[in-house]
Design a protein around this motif. Structure first.
Motif, PDB file in Angstrom:
ATOM      1  N   ILE A  94       0.843  -1.261   0.094  1.00 35.10           N
ATOM      2  CA  ILE A  94       0.049   0.024   0.028  1.00 35.10           C
ATOM      3  C   ILE A  94       1.028   1.159  -0.036  1.00 35.10           C
ATOM      4  O   ILE A  94       2.094   1.192  -0.170  1.00 35.10           O
ATOM      5  N   CYS A  95       0.247   2.456   0.138  1.00 37.73           N
ATOM      6  CA  CYS A  95       0.971   3.760  -0.005  1.00 37.73           C
ATOM      7  C   CYS A  95       2.233   4.149   0.929  1.00 37.73           C
ATOM      8  O   CYS A  95       1.973   3.583   1.990  1.00 37.73           O
ATOM      9  N   GLU A  96       3.301   4.417   0.526  1.00 40.24           N
ATOM     10  CA  GLU A  96       4.192   4.730   1.651  1.00 40.24           C
ATOM     11  C   GLU A  96       3.905   5.853   2.607  1.00 40.24           C
ATOM     12  O   GLU A  96       4.766   5.903   3.704  1.00 40.24           O
ATOM     13  N   HIS A  97       2.921   6.477   2.356  1.00 43.65           N
ATOM     14  CA  HIS A  97       2.376   7.454   3.458  1.00 43.65           C
ATOM     15  C   HIS A  97       1.454   6.866   4.354  1.00 43.65           C
ATOM     16  O   HIS A  97       0.829   7.363   5.082  1.00 43.65           O
ATOM     17  N   LEU A  98       1.372   5.412   4.424  1.00 43.40           N
ATOM     18  CA  LEU A  98       0.337   4.664   5.367  1.00 43.40           C
ATOM     19  C   LEU A  98       1.377   3.797   6.104  1.00 43.40           C
ATOM     20  O   LEU A  98       0.827   2.643   6.265  1.00 43.40           O
ATOM     21  N   PRO A  99       2.364   4.097   6.753  1.00 41.23           N
ATOM     22  CA  PRO A  99       3.440   3.002   7.038  1.00 41.23           C
ATOM     23  C   PRO A  99       2.839   2.251   8.391  1.00 41.23           C
ATOM     24  O   PRO A  99       2.776   1.318   8.459  1.00 41.23           O
ATOM     25  N   ARG A 100       2.011   2.980   9.280  1.00 45.84           N
ATOM     26  CA  ARG A 100       1.345   2.420  10.574  1.00 45.84           C
ATOM     27  C   ARG A 100       0.375   1.399   9.951  1.00 45.84           C
ATOM     28  O   ARG A 100       0.238   0.401  10.799  1.00 45.84           O
ATOM     29  N   THR A 101      -0.578   2.051   9.140  1.00 47.87           N
ATOM     30  CA  THR A 101      -1.587   0.901   8.682  1.00 47.87           C
ATOM     31  C   THR A 101      -0.904  -0.289   8.029  1.00 47.87           C
ATOM     32  O   THR A 101      -1.591  -1.216   7.868  1.00 47.87           O
ATOM     33  N   ALA A 102       0.167   0.069   7.193  1.00 48.76           N
ATOM     34  CA  ALA A 102       0.698  -1.121   6.603  1.00 48.76           C
ATOM     35  C   ALA A 102       0.976  -2.209   7.492  1.00 48.76           C
ATOM     36  O   ALA A 102       0.919  -3.399   7.100  1.00 48.76           O
ATOM     37  N   GLN A 103       1.419  -1.845   8.772  1.00 48.21           N
ATOM     38  CA  GLN A 103       1.820  -2.893   9.490  1.00 48.21           C
ATOM     39  C   GLN A 103       0.608  -3.575  10.340  1.00 48.21           C
ATOM     40  O   GLN A 103       0.690  -4.470  10.866  1.00 48.21           O
ATOM     41  N   LEU A 104      -0.453  -3.276   9.908  1.00 46.53           N
ATOM     42  CA  LEU A 104      -1.803  -3.680  10.502  1.00 46.53           C
ATOM     43  C   LEU A 104      -2.687  -4.335   9.701  1.00 46.53           C
ATOM     44  O   LEU A 104      -3.902  -4.753   9.953  1.00 46.53           O
ATOM     45  N   MET A 105      -2.065  -4.492   8.471  1.00 45.58           N
ATOM     46  CA  MET A 105      -3.361  -5.185   7.512  1.00 45.58           C
ATOM     47  C   MET A 105      -3.308  -6.481   7.788  1.00 45.58           C
ATOM     48  O   MET A 105      -4.333  -7.080   7.140  1.00 45.58           O
ATOM     49  N   HIS A 106      -2.660  -7.240   8.523  1.00 46.79           N
ATOM     50  CA  HIS A 106      -3.167  -8.774   8.695  1.00 46.79           C
ATOM     51  C   HIS A 106      -4.333  -8.601   9.491  1.00 46.79           C
ATOM     52  O   HIS A 106      -4.781  -9.902   9.731  1.00 46.79           O
ATOM     53  N   HIS A 107      -4.705  -7.509  10.031  1.00 49.09           N
ATOM     54  CA  HIS A 107      -6.044  -7.659  10.846  1.00 49.09           C
ATOM     55  C   HIS A 107      -7.339  -7.479   9.805  1.00 49.09           C
ATOM     56  O   HIS A 107      -8.383  -7.727  10.064  1.00 49.09           O
ATOM     57  N   SER A 108      -7.047  -7.116   8.374  1.00 53.90           N
ATOM     58  CA  SER A 108      -8.013  -6.518   7.815  1.00 53.90           C
ATOM     59  C   SER A 108      -8.170  -7.637   6.626  1.00 53.90           C
ATOM     60  O   SER A 108      -7.519  -8.390   6.042  1.00 53.90           O
ATOM     61  N   THR A 109      -9.582  -7.219   6.065  1.00 56.08           N
ATOM     62  CA  THR A 109      -9.817  -7.920   4.424  1.00 56.08           C
ATOM     63  C   THR A 109      -9.732  -6.489   3.738  1.00 56.08           C
ATOM     64  O   THR A 109     -10.720  -5.375   3.983  1.00 56.08           O
ATOM     65  N   LEU A 110      -9.022  -6.248   2.781  1.00 50.52           N
ATOM     66  CA  LEU A 110      -9.035  -5.228   1.608  1.00 50.52           C
ATOM     67  C   LEU A 110      -9.815  -5.683   0.380  1.00 50.52           C
ATOM     68  O   LEU A 110      -9.345  -6.575  -0.293  1.00 50.52           O
TER      69      LEU A 110
END
Length: 475
Positions: A94-110
């Motif tokens: 995902i976008c480089e300006h969402l680094p904290r979100t990137a580390q939480l994507m294992h909780h999500s369905t995109l």
């Protein structure tokens, strides 16, 4: 009381006097709580598998190509200025300006293939499932299809000691003087409307700020308006009420002993007690949070709303809506995503880092407190943006393809549903209509998406319209 600095901001649509008059006829708070509470006792609602929902409404239309569906191999005029980064899900970037979100994507369905025809700025499609073209203006009307939060209450999924359905920081469209369609009870009645908070912002570093590039940061906390005159409450009075905390701190006992309260019916008294309860007041008292928690969320308006949402979930509220909208000196306003110009500057300077902080803090907090399994957090806008970048650096509306991030309560973890084409323009497989997404939410709540409700002409209507649940995303 809602006090906003500066002139009203606009998205790309405009306000008319007629729309203002129409909006004035819509209840701001839906404070027909006695009827709501009576219906609760008369209905036997199913126990939901997902207990609470937090919907984060990125109003204006967030650019899917620059956030969750990047196209690094596409031509420059498609891929834009941002670079992808790896996430906690192998192979997902995902976008480089969402680094904290990137580390939480294992909780999500995109979901990368949200596709519909509703090309306007209101959360109507994401709250009702309406996926068709815009055939009328987008202000709220009593004939509208009811929202998710309204149907939940109607079906008996309500809270006991706190409001069941709350929207922050106030009604969608407030910065343009509109009551945008979506959150209301519609043809089910205004007794199923949400309670809207209000806010009184200050702004940091106003001088030299450009709301389209680097907007001033609104600093405020949401407050729930209180009662001044019982039992009659209407929009005109409610817009001039002090906050719940101001109104009831030190004066609850006075109200409880008044003749006005003693003369109310059982349900009116219960409605009053719900609003004035210590549990409700405590949920909105962010001063009870440690400073490090406030800092983790961010002390701006949107961080405060996300933190209040977590506290409301803990208190038992069933549906919380948060619109990333504020107002400053006209233009697009902080938090809004209608980036027809300067798309990359606004996203980089404010929208993406602010969202990354607020949203990631919410997900981590819910997870650490053991609330994520029973709380579904929805991150989405009403549409995506055009694949091709304009000469002024903007992207226009694009409803044919967009994203939805579902995190927590009842969805699969670390999953990507659907794939767009090489330009992010059209779904290549597994398209998801707004009705399908809404049907999925009802399924997660334990409600049959085919459940029948009756419109104002007594015609039968499915709560999710023609939507079908997305079975692949349900755990």
């Amino acid at each position: 009381m809602l006090r906003l600095l500066g002139r009203g901001s606009r998205l790309c649509d405009h306000l008319t006097r007629r729309e203002v008059l129409q909006a004035g006829a819509i209840s701001s708070l839906g404070l027909h709580l006695p009827g709501l509470l009576q219906a609760r006792d008369q209905a036997a609602g199913a126990e939901p598998s997902t207990k609470s929902i937090i919907l984060i409404n990125l109003i204006g239309g967030p650019s899917h190509i620059d956030m969750f569906d990047m196209k690094p191999s596409a031509p420059a005029e498609i891929r834009g200025e941002f670079k992808p980064i790896a996430t906690s899900v192998p192979g997902l970037h995902i976008c480089e300006h969402l680094p904290r979100t990137a580390q939480l994507m294992h909780h999500s369905t995109l979901i990368r293939t949200h596709s519909h025809l509703y090309n306007t700025h209101s959360p109507y499609n994401m709250l009702t499932g309406y996926s068709g073209p815009v055939i009328v203006n987008n202000v709220a009307k009593p004939t509208d299809h009811p929202s998710l939060g309204a149907v939940m209450q109607y079906a008996g999924l309500r809270s006991r000691d706190v409001p069941s359905y709350i929207w922050m920081p106030t009604h969608p469209g407030h910065s343009q003087g509109k009551y945008r369609a979506g959150p209301y009870g519609g043809f089910l009645g205004s007794q199923f409307d949400p309670m809207f908070t209000s806010y009184s912002p200050s702004f940091t570093e106003i001088e030299g700020r450009n709301s389209h590039i680097n907007p001033a940061v609104p600093v405020a906390s949401p407050t729930l308006s209180g009662l001044e005159t019982l039992p009659d409450i209407n929009l005109q009075r409610m817009t001039h009420r002090r906050s719940l905390l101001e109104k009831f701190d030190g004066s609850v006992s006075q109200f409880n002993s008044s003749a006005s309260v003693s003369n109310l019916s059982h349900y009116k008294q219960e409605a009053f007690q719900l609003l004035s309860s210590n549990k409700t007041r405590t949920a909105f008292d962010l001063s009870q949070e440690p400073p490090q928690v406030r800092d983790r969320y961010g002390r701006n308006l949107f961080g405060s709303c996300m933190l209040a949402a977590r506290r409301l979930v803990e208190a038992g509220t069933r549906f919380i809506g948060v619109t990333t909208e504020s107002q400053f000196n006209g233009g697009i306003g902080a938090g809004q995503w209608d980036t027809h110009s300067n798309n990359f500057k606004l996203l980089k300077n404010f929208n993406l880092p602010t969202l990354d902080q607020n949203y990631s803090a919410l997900i981590r907090d819910l997870d650490e407190r053991g609330l994520l399994d029973s709380t579904l957090v929805i991150l989405m806008g009403e549409m995506g943006r055009t694949p091709k970048v304009k000469p002024d650096g903007g992207r226009d509306h694009w409803t044919q393809c967009g994203f939805i991030v579902l995190t927590g309560g009842g969805v699969k973890r670390g999953m990507v549903h659907g794939q767009s084409d090489r330009q992010g323009a059209w779904p290549m497989d597994s398209p998801v209509s707004s009705a399908d997404y809404v049907a999925t939410i009802y399924q997660l709540l334990g409600l049959d998406p085919k459940m029948i409700i009756r419109d104002r002409s007594n015609n039968p209507v499915h709560i999710a319209l023609d939507g079908e649940p997305i079975r692949d995303v349900i755990a």
